[in-house]
Scaffold this motif. Structure first.
Motif, short mmCIF file in Angstrom:
data_model
loop_
_atom_site.label_atom_id
_atom_site.label_comp_id
_atom_site.label_asym_id
_atom_site.label_seq_id
_atom_site.Cartn_x
_atom_site.Cartn_y
_atom_site.Cartn_z
N GLN A 129 -4.57 6.22 -1.84
CA GLN A 129 -3.42 5.60 -1.00
C GLN A 129 -2.74 6.54 0.06
N ARG A 130 -2.66 7.86 -0.17
CA ARG A 130 -2.10 8.66 0.69
C ARG A 130 -2.92 8.55 2.11
N ALA A 131 -4.08 8.59 1.75
CA ALA A 131 -5.26 8.82 2.91
C ALA A 131 -4.86 7.28 4.06
N VAL A 132 -4.60 6.15 3.07
CA VAL A 132 -4.33 4.93 3.81
C VAL A 132 -3.25 5.05 4.58
N ARG A 133 -2.15 5.44 3.98
CA ARG A 133 -0.94 5.56 4.43
C ARG A 133 -1.02 6.31 5.71
N TYR A 134 -1.50 7.63 5.65
CA TYR A 134 -1.43 8.43 6.90
C TYR A 134 -2.36 8.01 8.02
N ALA A 135 -3.50 7.37 7.48
CA ALA A 135 -4.38 6.63 8.73
C ALA A 135 -3.63 5.57 9.45
N ASP A 145 2.88 -0.66 14.26
CA ASP A 145 3.77 -1.43 14.10
C ASP A 145 3.32 -2.87 13.64
N THR A 146 2.26 -3.44 13.95
CA THR A 146 1.82 -4.53 13.31
C THR A 146 1.26 -4.22 12.15
N ILE A 147 0.29 -3.54 11.81
CA ILE A 147 -0.12 -3.51 10.50
C ILE A 147 0.79 -3.00 9.41
N ALA A 148 1.82 -2.12 9.90
CA ALA A 148 2.87 -1.78 9.06
C ALA A 148 3.47 -2.93 8.44
N LEU A 149 3.76 -3.96 9.04
CA LEU A 149 4.56 -5.08 8.76
C LEU A 149 3.51 -5.84 7.54
N GLN A 150 2.34 -5.80 8.12
CA GLN A 150 1.35 -6.55 6.78
C GLN A 150 1.02 -5.62 5.66
N ARG B 45 -13.22 -6.34 3.62
CA ARG B 45 -12.33 -6.41 2.45
C ARG B 45 -12.05 -5.60 1.43
N GLU B 46 -12.67 -4.32 1.43
CA GLU B 46 -12.42 -3.36 0.83
C GLU B 46 -11.11 -2.51 1.32
N LEU B 47 -11.13 -2.64 2.70
CA LEU B 47 -9.94 -2.15 3.32
C LEU B 47 -8.53 -3.02 3.02
N ASN B 48 -8.61 -4.47 3.01
CA ASN B 48 -7.63 -5.04 2.76
C ASN B 48 -7.33 -4.66 1.19
N LEU B 49 -8.24 -4.59 0.24
CA LEU B 49 -7.90 -4.44 -1.27
C LEU B 49 -7.15 -3.17 -1.02
N LEU B 50 -7.28 -2.04 -0.41
CA LEU B 50 -6.74 -0.92 -0.18
C LEU B 50 -5.22 -1.09 0.38
N LEU B 51 -5.03 -2.06 1.17
CA LEU B 51 -3.79 -2.18 1.85
C LEU B 51 -3.04 -3.06 0.74
N VAL B 52 -3.32 -3.89 0.19
CA VAL B 52 -2.66 -4.85 -0.64
C VAL B 52 -2.30 -4.38 -1.94
N THR B 53 -3.06 -3.18 -2.44
CA THR B 53 -2.98 -2.63 -3.74
C THR B 53 -2.08 -1.40 -3.50
N LEU B 54 -1.36 -1.14 -2.37
CA LEU B 54 -0.35 -0.16 -2.47
C LEU B 54 0.68 -0.66 -3.20
N PRO B 55 1.31 0.04 -4.15
CA PRO B 55 2.14 -0.15 -5.36
C PRO B 55 3.36 -0.52 -4.80
N PRO B 56 4.17 -1.48 -5.35
CA PRO B 56 5.74 -1.91 -5.03
C PRO B 56 6.30 -0.74 -5.83
N ALA B 57 7.79 -0.90 -4.94
CA ALA B 57 8.56 0.42 -5.76
C ALA B 57 8.95 -0.31 -6.84
N PRO B 58 9.59 0.77 -8.19
CA PRO B 58 10.09 0.49 -9.23
C PRO B 58 11.57 0.10 -8.85
N PRO B 59 12.09 -0.54 -9.90
CA PRO B 59 13.63 -1.02 -9.62
C PRO B 59 14.51 0.09 -9.34
N VAL B 60 15.46 -0.25 -8.54
CA VAL B 60 16.34 0.99 -8.09
C VAL B 60 17.76 0.36 -8.28
#
Lengths: 199, 172
Positions: A129-135, A145-150, B45-60
């Motif tokens: 996940q870290r690698a994805v964020r920094y990529a 800016d566009t993909i950050a919103l998605q 699709r693998e990339l999309n999976l990586l993007l959508v599975t970035l975890p949400p924040a715990p309650p603050v």
């Protein structure tokens, strides 16, 4: 019933507009109510981008300070939420770029799909996940800016178009370019294993 | 039948569900006969999976978040336009200041020529005392002579008006 459902929305919009105008004039109590409405959203965007809660809260604070300062220039011609998303995405990606470490992608070949609850899998998933964020942070600004919103803001194509004030076709084109670059930069991390292919 | 290049251009919106039904069918038609595009779609699709599975924040909790934020919020933009009362106070202050300046100016110009029966005569006396006190020692004699001449001038002026040359208080 249909009428009563529409009224709160209109009242909500009017109330939000009033809060925005009062906040722009320096009324901190009005701004507190705005922050109360949107702090979860902003912290969530920051956390998805940064992966650390304390850091996400700090960046969310920066977002709201920027918003507070910029409110006098805000025009009601675009939804506040979209404007806020844009400020949040810019701030978190700036923060990511400033903190960008040198990450070796070697050894991160374990796919997120196959990662389970084993501590090693969890660590591998965090690294991935870290690698994805920094990529994402390393992309050219218009793609970033566009993909950050998605990716961080979880906005749809249509919402991204509204937030960035660009046509839907441009959103498609930018996301296409951004994801192509991400696939190049992440390399084997996004190449499914043979097991995944057959599954 | 879609070309290979066109299909590749549309794979990302295809994977994001952004294509119309007929466009999807055309892509599907190409992919079934093209292992290379099928593999590329899996990567997307693998990339999309990586993007959508970035975890949400715990309650603050909101309260501490707001307190921290409020402590660093700039206080610079409180735009308070003064009401009528505010303007009135401001106007009064200006008026008092203007009257004070005017009175001091008039006194300074008028007092040196005032005679003992003039209301400004005490101002004149004060000015003379200060002038004498602040003067260097070697000039004091000169000033005292000037003041004596001034008393003489006052006496002559009062005599010309057939009035005694002493202070009103002494007159009583």
């Amino acid at each position: 019933m249909a009428q009563s459902e529409e009224v709160p929305s209109t009242e909500g919009d009017a109330e939000e507009r009033r809060l925005i105008d009062r906040s722009a004039a320096g009324d901190q109590e009005a701004f507190r109510q705005l922050v109360l409405r949107y702090h979860r959203l902003v912290i969530n965007v920051a956390f998805r981008a940064l992966g650390e809660l304390a850091l996400a809260e700090d960046v969310a604070q920066d977002v709201f300070i920027k918003v507070y300062k910029a409110l006098p220039t805000y025009r009601h011609d675009k939804p506040f939420k979209h404007w806020l998303h844009r400020v949040a995405a810019n701030t978190v990606t700036d923060s990511l770029r400033r903190r960008r470490p040198v990450i070796s992608l070697d050894g991160l070949e374990q796919s997120l799909v196959s990662a389970g609850s084993d501590p090693q899998d969890v660590a591998a998933r965090h690294d991935l996940q870290r690698a994805v964020r920094y990529a994402i942070a390393s992309l050219p600004p218009h793609y970033r800016d566009t993909i950050a919103l998605q990716a961080f803001g979880e906005l749809s194509y249509d919402e991204i178009a509204k937030a960035l004030d660009i046509p839907l076709g441009t959103v498609m084109s930018r996301l296409n370019g951004a994801k192509r670059l991400l696939r190049e930069r992440l390399g084997d991390l996004v190449r499914p294993s043979e097991e995944a292919n057959t599954a | 039948m879609l070309s290979h290049a066109t299909t590749r251009d549309w794979l990302i919106p295809y994977a994001d569900g952004m294509l119309a039904v007929d466009e999807r069918r055309r892509i599907d038609g190409h992919i079934t006969g093209c292992p290379s595009c099928a593999r590329e779609l899996r990567e997307v699709r693998e990339l999309n999976l990586l993007l959508v599975t970035l975890p949400p924040a715990p309650p603050v909790a909101f309260a501490p978040f707001w307190l921290n934020l409020q402590a660093v919020l700039p206080h610079r933009r409180v735009l308070r336009i003064p009401g009528i009362a505010g303007y009135r106070r401001l106007g009064m202050a200006f008026a008092v200041a203007a009257i004070g300046v005017l009175a001091a100016g008039v006194s300074a110009f008028a007092a040196p020529s005032a005679l003992p029966d003039n209301p400004l005569y005490p101002v004149k006396q004060l000015e003379e005392s200060l002038r004498l006190e602040l003067a260097p020692v070697n000039e004091r004699l000169t000033i005292q002579l000037q003041l004596a001449n001034e008393r003489l001038r006052e006496a002559q002026a009062m005599a010309g008006r057939q009035q005694p040359a002493w202070l009103p208080g002494d007159h009583r």
